[in-house]
Design an enzyme around this catalytic site. Sequence first.
Site, PDB file in Angstrom:
ATOM      1  CG  HIS A  52      -0.873  -6.039   8.075  1.00 23.78           C
ATOM      2  ND1 HIS A  52      -0.301  -6.963   7.229  1.00 23.78           N
ATOM      3  CD2 HIS A  52       0.069  -5.078   8.262  1.00 23.78           C
ATOM      4  CE1 HIS A  52       0.925  -6.585   6.913  1.00 23.78           C
ATOM      5  NE2 HIS A  52       1.167  -5.434   7.527  1.00 23.78           N
ATOM      6  CD  GLU A  54      -5.616  -8.932   6.290  1.00 23.11           C
ATOM      7  OE1 GLU A  54      -5.359  -9.346   5.154  1.00 23.11           O
ATOM      8  OE2 GLU A  54      -5.056  -7.930   6.801  1.00 23.11           O
ATOM      9  N   PRO A 273       9.491  23.794 -14.327  1.00 21.77           N
ATOM     10  CG  PRO A 273       9.497  25.663 -15.702  1.00 21.77           C
ATOM     11  CD  PRO A 273       9.487  25.260 -14.266  1.00 21.77           C
TER      12      PRO A 273
END
Length: 344
Positions: A52, A54, A273
């Site tokens: 992470h 930190e 579509p």
Amino acid sequence: MASETEHQAMRCAIEVARERGNCLPNPTVGCVVLDADGREIATGATVRGGDHAEAEALAAAGERARGGTAVVTLEPCRHIGHTGPCTQALIEAGIGRVVIAETDPHPEAGGGADVLRAAGIEVETGVLAAEAEPLNRAWRFAVTRGRPFVTWKYAATMDGLSAAPDGSSKWITGPDARRDVQQFRAQCDAIVAGTGAVLADDPRLTVRDTDDLPLPYDRQPLRVVVGETTIPNYYRVFDRVAPTLLIQSREPEVVLSKLAENHIRHVWLEGGPRLAGGFWKAGLIDRVIGYIAPSMLGSGRAALEGEAATLADLRPIEITDLCTIGPDIRIIGTPGPAPRETYV
């Protein structure tokens, strides 16, 4: 109140996170560590599947972090995942103050600010939150809504057609627009298309030209083929470039539920579509990116299939960005709420 130095550090943390790029299914996070005298000594950003922000910043700062300030774009986590809790790392590093842009809405990871305060660390939240918000818009949506954020991309002529009467659709837009698409695809963790579009175009459904992307890119999105028609195994969607998931249903709620089970946060919807029309009717498209070519077909298939019978069925789109990409026009918008059914 956050100081000007902390505001500058937060802007740096946001930029560091942006430069690291897509971390889905985890949030994109940046961190700047200031020493006890307010000098920037280290930066870090979350690594997809790794450390992470930190942890990376604290490792770079070492003992100089003691008594300093951590400036983080997202509230430090308090749970054990692939790594230990960031709150514990900050406490053990001797950080004295933590400045946070956005709080973490995740039911397990959120609440880190309270953990830090209980440990005697001064915490301030909401610093430049509006500037940090785009980093994790889709991730936050998925965590709080319980389903992936859906971006629908289409390409069409100026008369709204995405394929000629014979079914051909390559290429409506030019090479600049097609390169631009790759940057948006790289922000998602799943690309979804219907079986009809796969059979017609044999697309690979991957992020292409990754060397040309402005950010590092190391993992292809999950390819998702939706529908009950069998796709022969020699089609390119089954090659080894990326994993592929088959969902034998066209019901948007079923598709999104299955993708949520696979920890998908941001869906890139394209190809078909009919499939797009189902999502549109269900009110399950959260962002539209349209590429409009300066040309006309006159007849062919519309970009979206639907059952609108009157102008009262129009669903407005708030345009958030409008520009030219080469000779083509790119429109980005947020759909308004689906029209309510009326009963006589």
